[in-house]
Design a protein around this motif. Structure first.
Motif, PDB file in Angstrom:
ATOM      1  N   GLY A   1       0.814  -1.202   0.000  1.00 25.75           N
ATOM      2  CA  GLY A   1       0.000   0.000   0.000  1.00 25.75           C
ATOM      3  C   GLY A   1       0.851   1.256   0.000  1.00 25.75           C
ATOM      4  N   ARG A   2       0.202   2.364   0.257  1.00 31.04           N
ATOM      5  CA  ARG A   2       0.862   3.666   0.284  1.00 31.04           C
ATOM      6  C   ARG A   2       1.092   4.084   1.737  1.00 31.04           C
ATOM      7  NH1 ARG A   2      -1.674   9.060  -2.691  1.00 31.04           N
ATOM      8  NH2 ARG A   2      -0.484  10.661  -1.557  1.00 31.04           N
ATOM      9  N   PHE A   3       2.256   4.658   2.016  1.00 36.34           N
ATOM     10  CA  PHE A   3       2.523   5.132   3.373  1.00 36.34           C
ATOM     11  C   PHE A   3       3.523   6.276   3.351  1.00 36.34           C
ATOM     12  CE2 PHE A   3       6.242   2.571   2.806  1.00 36.34           C
ATOM     13  CZ  PHE A   3       7.170   2.920   3.788  1.00 36.34           C
ATOM     14  N   ARG A   4       3.599   6.960   4.483  1.00 40.90           N
ATOM     15  CA  ARG A   4       4.523   8.084   4.649  1.00 40.90           C
ATOM     16  C   ARG A   4       5.836   7.535   5.202  1.00 40.90           C
ATOM     17  NH1 ARG A   4       4.458  12.820   2.063  1.00 40.90           N
ATOM     18  NH2 ARG A   4       5.288  14.561   3.311  1.00 40.90           N
ATOM     19  N   MET A   5       6.880   7.559   4.397  1.00 34.13           N
ATOM     20  CA  MET A   5       8.178   6.988   4.755  1.00 34.13           C
ATOM     21  C   MET A   5       9.118   8.083   5.251  1.00 34.13           C
ATOM     22  SD  MET A   5      10.621   4.743   2.237  1.00 34.13           S
ATOM     23  CE  MET A   5      12.211   4.091   2.765  1.00 34.13           C
ATOM     24  N   GLY A   6       9.947   7.753   6.233  1.00 36.98           N
ATOM     25  CA  GLY A   6      10.901   8.723   6.750  1.00 36.98           C
ATOM     26  C   GLY A   6      10.301   9.585   7.848  1.00 36.98           C
ATOM     27  N   SER A   7      11.072  10.608   8.267  1.00 37.20           N
ATOM     28  CA  SER A   7      10.630  11.484   9.347  1.00 37.20           C
ATOM     29  C   SER A   7      11.316  12.833   9.218  1.00 37.20           C
ATOM     30  CB  SER A   7      10.968  10.859  10.703  1.00 37.20           C
ATOM     31  OG  SER A   7      10.727  11.778  11.755  1.00 37.20           O
ATOM     32  N   ASP A   8      10.597  13.879   9.563  1.00 36.18           N
ATOM     33  CA  ASP A   8      11.165  15.228   9.601  1.00 36.18           C
ATOM     34  C   ASP A   8      11.464  15.674  11.029  1.00 36.18           C
ATOM     35  OD1 ASP A   8      10.944  15.655   6.775  1.00 36.18           O
ATOM     36  OD2 ASP A   8       8.796  15.979   7.044  1.00 36.18           O
ATOM     37  N   ARG A   9      11.334  14.755  12.004  1.00 41.44           N
ATOM     38  CA  ARG A   9      11.432  15.133  13.405  1.00 41.44           C
ATOM     39  C   ARG A   9      12.728  14.688  14.081  1.00 41.44           C
ATOM     40  NH1 ARG A   9       6.047  12.979  13.230  1.00 41.44           N
ATOM     41  NH2 ARG A   9       6.741  11.121  14.352  1.00 41.44           N
ATOM     42  N   ASN A  10      13.555  13.910  13.406  1.00 43.55           N
ATOM     43  CA  ASN A  10      14.686  13.325  14.105  1.00 43.55           C
ATOM     44  C   ASN A  10      16.007  13.564  13.362  1.00 43.55           C
ATOM     45  OD1 ASN A  10      13.393  11.787  16.494  1.00 43.55           O
ATOM     46  ND2 ASN A  10      12.104  11.209  14.764  1.00 43.55           N
ATOM     47  N   TYR A  11      16.694  12.521  12.974  1.00 38.54           N
ATOM     48  CA  TYR A  11      17.999  12.671  12.336  1.00 38.54           C
ATOM     49  C   TYR A  11      17.859  13.106  10.879  1.00 38.54           C
ATOM     50  CZ  TYR A  11      19.756  10.204  16.448  1.00 38.54           C
ATOM     51  OH  TYR A  11      20.063   9.834  17.736  1.00 38.54           O
ATOM     52  N   PRO A  12      18.823  13.881  10.371  1.00 34.45           N
ATOM     53  CA  PRO A  12      18.675  14.443   9.011  1.00 34.45           C
ATOM     54  C   PRO A  12      18.587  13.402   7.906  1.00 34.45           C
ATOM     55  CG  PRO A  12      20.887  14.865   9.896  1.00 34.45           C
ATOM     56  CD  PRO A  12      20.046  14.383  11.031  1.00 34.45           C
ATOM     57  N   GLU A  13      19.222  12.245   8.081  1.00 31.00           N
ATOM     58  CA  GLU A  13      19.179  11.244   7.012  1.00 31.00           C
ATOM     59  C   GLU A  13      17.801  10.606   6.869  1.00 31.00           C
ATOM     60  OE1 GLU A  13      20.609   8.994  10.714  1.00 31.00           O
ATOM     61  OE2 GLU A  13      20.997  10.947   9.771  1.00 31.00           O
ATOM     62  N   GLU A  14      16.909  10.832   7.829  1.00 25.52           N
ATOM     63  CA  GLU A  14      15.556  10.284   7.747  1.00 25.52           C
ATOM     64  C   GLU A  14      14.613  11.169   6.937  1.00 25.52           C
ATOM     65  OE1 GLU A  14      14.156   9.640  11.723  1.00 25.52           O
ATOM     66  OE2 GLU A  14      16.107   8.914  12.399  1.00 25.52           O
ATOM     67  N   ALA A  15      15.055  12.380   6.666  1.00 24.15           N
ATOM     68  CA  ALA A  15      14.222  13.364   5.986  1.00 24.15           C
ATOM     69  C   ALA A  15      14.515  13.390   4.485  1.00 24.15           C
ATOM     70  CB  ALA A  15      14.471  14.747   6.600  1.00 24.15           C
TER      71      ALA A  15
ATOM     72  N   GLY B   1       3.675  -1.453  11.078  1.00 24.05           N
ATOM     73  CA  GLY B   1       2.554  -2.262  11.547  1.00 24.05           C
ATOM     74  C   GLY B   1       1.193  -1.627  11.356  1.00 24.05           C
ATOM     75  N   GLY B   2       1.081  -0.732  10.375  1.00 30.76           N
ATOM     76  CA  GLY B   2      -0.193  -0.074  10.109  1.00 30.76           C
ATOM     77  C   GLY B   2      -0.402   1.224  10.870  1.00 30.76           C
ATOM     78  N   LEU B   3       0.565   1.627  11.697  1.00 28.04           N
ATOM     79  CA  LEU B   3       0.449   2.878  12.460  1.00 28.04           C
ATOM     80  C   LEU B   3       1.075   4.021  11.666  1.00 28.04           C
ATOM     81  CD1 LEU B   3       1.271   1.715  16.101  1.00 28.04           C
ATOM     82  CD2 LEU B   3      -0.979   2.071  15.038  1.00 28.04           C
ATOM     83  N   GLU B   4       0.288   4.654  10.854  1.00 31.98           N
ATOM     84  CA  GLU B   4       0.777   5.738  10.008  1.00 31.98           C
ATOM     85  C   GLU B   4       1.222   6.931  10.862  1.00 31.98           C
ATOM     86  OE1 GLU B   4       1.636   7.647   6.315  1.00 31.98           O
ATOM     87  OE2 GLU B   4       1.014   5.585   6.714  1.00 31.98           O
ATOM     88  N   GLY B   5       2.467   7.350  10.708  1.00 34.64           N
ATOM     89  CA  GLY B   5       2.970   8.543  11.362  1.00 34.64           C
ATOM     90  C   GLY B   5       3.371   8.376  12.810  1.00 34.64           C
ATOM     91  N   ALA B   6       3.216   7.198  13.402  1.00 34.65           N
ATOM     92  CA  ALA B   6       3.595   6.993  14.794  1.00 34.65           C
ATOM     93  C   ALA B   6       5.117   7.030  14.932  1.00 34.65           C
ATOM     94  CB  ALA B   6       3.057   5.667  15.311  1.00 34.65           C
ATOM     95  N   GLU B   7       5.576   7.481  16.081  1.00 31.77           N
ATOM     96  CA  GLU B   7       7.012   7.579  16.324  1.00 31.77           C
ATOM     97  C   GLU B   7       7.668   6.203  16.434  1.00 31.77           C
ATOM     98  OE1 GLU B   7      10.366  10.304  17.390  1.00 31.77           O
ATOM     99  OE2 GLU B   7       8.629  10.222  16.068  1.00 31.77           O
ATOM    100  N   TYR B   8       6.983   5.291  17.105  1.00 30.26           N
ATOM    101  CA  TYR B   8       7.523   3.946  17.318  1.00 30.26           C
ATOM    102  C   TYR B   8       6.640   2.918  16.616  1.00 30.26           C
ATOM    103  CZ  TYR B   8       9.884   6.632  20.914  1.00 30.26           C
ATOM    104  OH  TYR B   8      10.611   7.598  21.580  1.00 30.26           O
ATOM    105  N   ALA B   9       7.084   1.686  16.608  1.00 31.29           N
ATOM    106  CA  ALA B   9       6.320   0.636  15.933  1.00 31.29           C
ATOM    107  C   ALA B   9       5.053   0.266  16.694  1.00 31.29           C
ATOM    108  CB  ALA B   9       7.197  -0.606  15.749  1.00 31.29           C
ATOM    109  N   TRP B  10       4.909   0.777  17.918  1.00 25.83           N
ATOM    110  CA  TRP B  10       3.753   0.458  18.761  1.00 25.83           C
ATOM    111  C   TRP B  10       2.964   1.697  19.176  1.00 25.83           C
ATOM    112  CZ3 TRP B  10       8.893  -0.668  19.751  1.00 25.83           C
ATOM    113  CH2 TRP B  10       9.567   0.244  20.575  1.00 25.83           C
ATOM    114  N   GLY B  11       3.370   2.883  18.740  1.00 25.18           N
ATOM    115  CA  GLY B  11       2.665   4.102  19.111  1.00 25.18           C
ATOM    116  C   GLY B  11       3.628   5.259  19.306  1.00 25.18           C
ATOM    117  N   ASP B  12       3.261   6.222  20.138  1.00 32.31           N
ATOM    118  CA  ASP B  12       4.077   7.422  20.300  1.00 32.31           C
ATOM    119  C   ASP B  12       4.810   7.505  21.635  1.00 32.31           C
ATOM    120  OD1 ASP B  12       3.679   8.715  17.780  1.00 32.31           O
ATOM    121  OD2 ASP B  12       1.633   9.178  18.409  1.00 32.31           O
ATOM    122  N   GLU B  13       4.674   6.504  22.473  1.00 35.70           N
ATOM    123  CA  GLU B  13       5.408   6.462  23.747  1.00 35.70           C
ATOM    124  C   GLU B  13       6.429   5.342  23.701  1.00 35.70           C
ATOM    125  OE1 GLU B  13       3.231   6.722  27.470  1.00 35.70           O
ATOM    126  OE2 GLU B  13       1.418   7.231  26.329  1.00 35.70           O
TER     127      GLU B  13
END
Length: 337
Positions: free
Chosen positions: A38-52, A184-196
């Motif tokens: 499917g389609r998902f948002r890959m990477g992050s703009d909140r952490n290390y520069p290589e993830e962005a 695991g289907g958690l779009e945009g979550a910080e961790y693989a299980w949520g945001d904590e």
């Protein structure tokens, strides 16, 4: 010492993977987890520069191992094929012009915690290249894997992981496949299980507690690797996607992701990362060893250092390198199944 990529082929010799595999397709998929794609948002703009930058990608469906490859599984592969890992081979002097002969020996990088607080900008304070360290001897000569059959195999270079995957009739995941599965289907979550990191105080992965690298409180129950499946699975039923050991992917490393295309019609489908020349380490221009993307973090990732126990996190690793916190898992794509 480092090894040149020529020291270990990244393409297994002999017959193609499907012909070499002793496993049936039905048998393989029975022990794997189906990921619908499917389609998902890959990477992050909140952490290390290589993830962005964070960006949309599309991946096709595939099957993935629910857990990292274990010592028991790798032992079976070695017995069947006679494979010798890169860590067990003496480097070829031709690959290391100028290296002192006494420095060219079989071995691998082993984590060795210092007794005191050290400058975390100097990784040589806790990594040692030990003669005789390999997958059978994870902490160097005198150590062994007795009682560790269900722990992830470590001291695996990229070519070793690829050779195992070929023997099993599988492949290594792309970075996009790996990250899609890890979320695991958690779009945009910080961790693989949520945001904590530790919801309600519960440790969800084998990571470092304390001040890295000298203080390991082991509040999660493990100082080093843990048996695979010791922590809860993610939303797709996958274990150890985060922590325990880093995992190889098939993609060449690039310093940043590609941004979103100008038109929605052009979202990348099944992207394959950077180019081999772009994966070279600019900090060491004299060493032309290409690097692959690692994902998932490890038991050495800590809040004060290497906060990479997240699906978006990524790390570059030279294909000639093996360590005591690096393993892998395999995938099987729909066109192969």
């Amino acid at each position: 010492c480092a090894r040149a990529p020529g020291a270990s082929s990244t393409k297994p010799a002999g017959m193609p993977p499907r012909a070499r595999s002793p496993h049936s397709l039905s048998g393989m998929t029975r022990t794997m987890v189906r990921i619908g794609g499917g389609r998902f948002r890959m990477g992050s703009d909140r952490n290390y520069p290589e993830e962005a930058p964070a960006h949309d990608v599309i991946v096709d469906g595939f099957w993935i191992d629910p857990k990292p490859v274990t010592n028991r599984q790798f032992k079976r592969f070695v017995r069947a094929t006679g494979h010798v890992t890169l860590a067990e081979k003496r480097p070829d002097p031709k690959d290391y012009p100028g290296a002192l002969p006494e420095m060219l020996y079989a071995g691998s990088l082993v984590f060795s915690p210092p007794a005191e607080i050290v400058d975390t900008s100097n990784f040589t304070r806790w990594w040692q290249f030990l003669k005789g360290a390999d997958w059978r001897h994870p902490y160097g000569p005198g150590s062994n894997i007795h009682g560790l059959d269900d722990h992830p195999v470590v001291h695996i270079a990229y070519g070793d992981a690829l050779a195992y995957a070929a023997w099993a009739g599988k492949d290594l995941p792309t970075e996009a496949e790996w990250e899609f599965a890890a979320r695991g289907g958690l779009e945009g979550a910080e961790y693989a299980w949520g945001d904590e990191l530790t919801p309600d105080g519960r440790h969800m992965a084998n990571t470092w507690q304390g001040i890295f690298p000298n203080e390991n409180l082991a509040l999660d129950g493990y100082e080093r690797t843990s048996p695979v499946g010791s922590y809860p699975p993610n939303g797709y039923g996958l274990y150890d996607m985060i922590g325990n050991v880093w995992e190889w992917t098939a993609d060449w490393f690039s310093a940043r992701h590609q941004p979103d295309p100008a038109k929605p019609c052009c979202i990348p489908k099944n992207p394959r990362g950077g180019q081999i020349d772009g994966s070279l380490d600019p900090a060491m221009p004299q060493i032309r060893i290409p690097r692959k993307v690692l994902k998932g973090g490890s038991h050495l990732c800590a809040p004060n250092y290497c906060k990479r126990y997240r699906p978006a996190a990524r790390h570059a690793e030279a294909v000639d390198t093996s360590t005591s916190h690096l393993g892998f898992r395999c995938v099987l794509r729909d066109e192969a199944a």
